[in-house]
Design a protein around this motif. Sequence first.
Motif, PDB file in Angstrom:
ATOM      1  N   ALA A   1       0.834  -1.205   0.000  1.00 20.42           N
ATOM      2  CA  ALA A   1       0.000   0.000   0.000  1.00 20.42           C
ATOM      3  C   ALA A   1       0.869   1.256   0.000  1.00 20.42           C
ATOM      4  CB  ALA A   1      -0.929   0.001   1.202  1.00 20.42           C
ATOM      5  N   GLU A   2       1.956   1.245   0.789  1.00 15.41           N
ATOM      6  CA  GLU A   2       2.874   2.386   0.802  1.00 15.41           C
ATOM      7  C   GLU A   2       3.546   2.570  -0.552  1.00 15.41           C
ATOM      8  OE1 GLU A   2       5.556   1.527   3.974  1.00 15.41           O
ATOM      9  OE2 GLU A   2       4.096   2.018   5.537  1.00 15.41           O
ATOM     10  N   LYS A   3       3.925   1.466  -1.188  1.00 15.32           N
ATOM     11  CA  LYS A   3       4.566   1.549  -2.508  1.00 15.32           C
ATOM     12  C   LYS A   3       3.592   2.116  -3.535  1.00 15.32           C
ATOM     13  CE  LYS A   3       6.659  -1.167  -6.141  1.00 15.32           C
ATOM     14  NZ  LYS A   3       6.759  -2.456  -6.756  1.00 15.32           N
ATOM     15  N   GLU A   4       2.352   1.661  -3.501  1.00 11.81           N
ATOM     16  CA  GLU A   4       1.348   2.153  -4.439  1.00 11.81           C
ATOM     17  C   GLU A   4       1.089   3.648  -4.221  1.00 11.81           C
ATOM     18  OE1 GLU A   4      -3.343   1.475  -5.337  1.00 11.81           O
ATOM     19  OE2 GLU A   4      -2.160  -0.262  -4.741  1.00 11.81           O
ATOM     20  N   ALA A   5       1.047   4.080  -2.965  1.00 17.03           N
ATOM     21  CA  ALA A   5       0.837   5.493  -2.664  1.00 17.03           C
ATOM     22  C   ALA A   5       2.004   6.333  -3.182  1.00 17.03           C
ATOM     23  CB  ALA A   5       0.654   5.686  -1.168  1.00 17.03           C
ATOM     24  N   ARG A   6       3.238   5.841  -3.009  1.00 20.43           N
ATOM     25  CA  ARG A   6       4.410   6.563  -3.533  1.00 20.43           C
ATOM     26  C   ARG A   6       4.340   6.677  -5.052  1.00 20.43           C
ATOM     27  NH1 ARG A   6       7.459   3.301   0.135  1.00 20.43           N
ATOM     28  NH2 ARG A   6       7.970   1.932  -1.597  1.00 20.43           N
ATOM     29  N   GLU A   7       3.939   5.572  -5.710  1.00 21.83           N
ATOM     30  CA  GLU A   7       3.846   5.596  -7.176  1.00 21.83           C
ATOM     31  C   GLU A   7       2.754   6.551  -7.643  1.00 21.83           C
ATOM     32  OE1 GLU A   7       3.292   1.481  -8.130  1.00 21.83           O
ATOM     33  OE2 GLU A   7       5.435   1.027  -7.938  1.00 21.83           O
ATOM     34  N   ARG A   8       1.617   6.590  -6.932  1.00 22.71           N
ATOM     35  CA  ARG A   8       0.535   7.505  -7.292  1.00 22.71           C
ATOM     36  C   ARG A   8       0.969   8.957  -7.133  1.00 22.71           C
ATOM     37  NH1 ARG A   8      -3.447   6.353  -3.631  1.00 22.71           N
ATOM     38  NH2 ARG A   8      -3.105   4.138  -3.543  1.00 22.71           N
ATOM     39  N   ARG A   9       1.681   9.251  -6.037  1.00 22.75           N
ATOM     40  CA  ARG A   9       2.172  10.626  -5.827  1.00 22.75           C
ATOM     41  C   ARG A   9       3.150  11.023  -6.920  1.00 22.75           C
ATOM     42  NH1 ARG A   9       2.116   9.286  -0.263  1.00 22.75           N
ATOM     43  NH2 ARG A   9       4.276   8.606  -0.393  1.00 22.75           N
ATOM     44  N   ALA A  10       4.038  10.112  -7.285  1.00 23.58           N
ATOM     45  CA  ALA A  10       5.014  10.403  -8.334  1.00 23.58           C
ATOM     46  C   ALA A  10       4.320  10.615  -9.678  1.00 23.58           C
ATOM     47  CB  ALA A  10       6.035   9.273  -8.440  1.00 23.58           C
TER      48      ALA A  10
ATOM     49  N   ALA B   1       1.250  11.670 -10.095  1.00 24.21           N
ATOM     50  CA  ALA B   1       0.498  12.925 -10.027  1.00 24.21           C
ATOM     51  C   ALA B   1       1.419  14.120 -10.234  1.00 24.21           C
ATOM     52  CB  ALA B   1      -0.213  13.039  -8.690  1.00 24.21           C
ATOM     53  N   GLU B   2       2.632  14.040  -9.706  1.00 27.46           N
ATOM     54  CA  GLU B   2       3.591  15.129  -9.893  1.00 27.46           C
ATOM     55  C   GLU B   2       3.991  15.254 -11.353  1.00 27.46           C
ATOM     56  OE1 GLU B   2       6.821  14.277  -7.306  1.00 27.46           O
ATOM     57  OE2 GLU B   2       5.665  14.693  -5.496  1.00 27.46           O
ATOM     58  N   VAL B   3       4.144  14.129 -12.024  1.00 28.69           N
ATOM     59  CA  VAL B   3       4.571  14.129 -13.420  1.00 28.69           C
ATOM     60  C   VAL B   3       3.432  14.548 -14.339  1.00 28.69           C
ATOM     61  CG1 VAL B   3       5.322  12.631 -15.311  1.00 28.69           C
ATOM     62  CG2 VAL B   3       6.357  12.409 -13.054  1.00 28.69           C
ATOM     63  N   SER B   4       2.207  14.111 -14.062  1.00 35.85           N
ATOM     64  CA  SER B   4       1.109  14.339 -14.989  1.00 35.85           C
ATOM     65  C   SER B   4       0.346  15.636 -14.735  1.00 35.85           C
ATOM     66  CB  SER B   4       0.137  13.157 -14.942  1.00 35.85           C
ATOM     67  OG  SER B   4      -0.482  13.106 -13.672  1.00 35.85           O
ATOM     68  N   GLY B   5       0.763  16.452 -13.798  1.00 35.09           N
ATOM     69  CA  GLY B   5       0.098  17.721 -13.536  1.00 35.09           C
ATOM     70  C   GLY B   5       0.295  18.688 -14.695  1.00 35.09           C
ATOM     71  N   PRO B   6      -0.553  19.708 -14.768  1.00 32.60           N
ATOM     72  CA  PRO B   6      -0.419  20.672 -15.868  1.00 32.60           C
ATOM     73  C   PRO B   6       0.852  21.499 -15.716  1.00 32.60           C
ATOM     74  CG  PRO B   6      -2.077  21.396 -14.310  1.00 32.60           C
ATOM     75  CD  PRO B   6      -1.645  20.028 -13.880  1.00 32.60           C
ATOM     76  N   SER B   7       1.397  21.888 -16.847  1.00 35.98           N
ATOM     77  CA  SER B   7       2.606  22.713 -16.832  1.00 35.98           C
ATOM     78  C   SER B   7       2.211  24.167 -16.561  1.00 35.98           C
ATOM     79  CB  SER B   7       3.343  22.601 -18.158  1.00 35.98           C
ATOM     80  OG  SER B   7       2.569  23.201 -19.181  1.00 35.98           O
ATOM     81  N   ALA B   8       3.188  24.976 -16.248  1.00 35.42           N
ATOM     82  CA  ALA B   8       2.937  26.393 -15.978  1.00 35.42           C
ATOM     83  C   ALA B   8       2.347  27.075 -17.212  1.00 35.42           C
ATOM     84  CB  ALA B   8       4.224  27.073 -15.540  1.00 35.42           C
ATOM     85  N   GLY B   9       2.814  26.710 -18.382  1.00 33.77           N
ATOM     86  CA  GLY B   9       2.279  27.298 -19.614  1.00 33.77           C
ATOM     87  C   GLY B   9       0.811  26.943 -19.834  1.00 33.77           C
ATOM     88  N   GLU B  10       0.436  25.722 -19.519  1.00 36.45           N
ATOM     89  CA  GLU B  10      -0.961  25.295 -19.665  1.00 36.45           C
ATOM     90  C   GLU B  10      -1.865  26.057 -18.696  1.00 36.45           C
ATOM     91  OE1 GLU B  10      -0.527  21.138 -18.939  1.00 36.45           O
ATOM     92  OE2 GLU B  10      -0.296  20.648 -21.046  1.00 36.45           O
ATOM     93  N   VAL B  11      -1.380  26.257 -17.492  1.00 34.05           N
ATOM     94  CA  VAL B  11      -2.160  26.999 -16.498  1.00 34.05           C
ATOM     95  C   VAL B  11      -2.307  28.443 -16.931  1.00 34.05           C
ATOM     96  CG1 VAL B  11      -2.189  27.816 -14.118  1.00 34.05           C
ATOM     97  CG2 VAL B  11      -1.541  25.458 -14.598  1.00 34.05           C
ATOM     98  N   ALA B  12      -1.224  29.045 -17.411  1.00 36.01           N
ATOM     99  CA  ALA B  12      -1.276  30.439 -17.863  1.00 36.01           C
ATOM    100  C   ALA B  12      -2.224  30.592 -19.051  1.00 36.01           C
ATOM    101  CB  ALA B  12       0.115  30.920 -18.229  1.00 36.01           C
TER     102      ALA B  12
END
Length: 87
Positions: free
Chosen positions: A62-71, A73-84
């Motif tokens: 469960a801890e490993k899965e949570a770490r992978e999900r957090r990683a 989410a960090e990678v797949s978030g919108p870029s600064a240009g997309e937000v702007a």
Amino acid sequence: MRNWSFEQAVIKRNLTQYGGEVLREVFDEAFREYKPTRDYPQLTAGFVLSYVASRLLPRILAEKEARERRAAAEVSGPSAGEVAAWL
């Protein structure tokens, strides 16, 4: 445990199923928690993987899965240009 071939089989089966990183965490946690007794003065890989791992694996996975999900989410978030551009 029973003999060396049993230990090898248990180790190989668990390495194939869970991977080395997870097994390392299992063994680290097992050695942290283990209290030697006169009847059982040491831990063996067969004992840990046959009896102790069943208690530790759900939490570690469960801890490993949570770490992978957090990683992810960090990678797949919108870029600064997309937000702007959206604003």
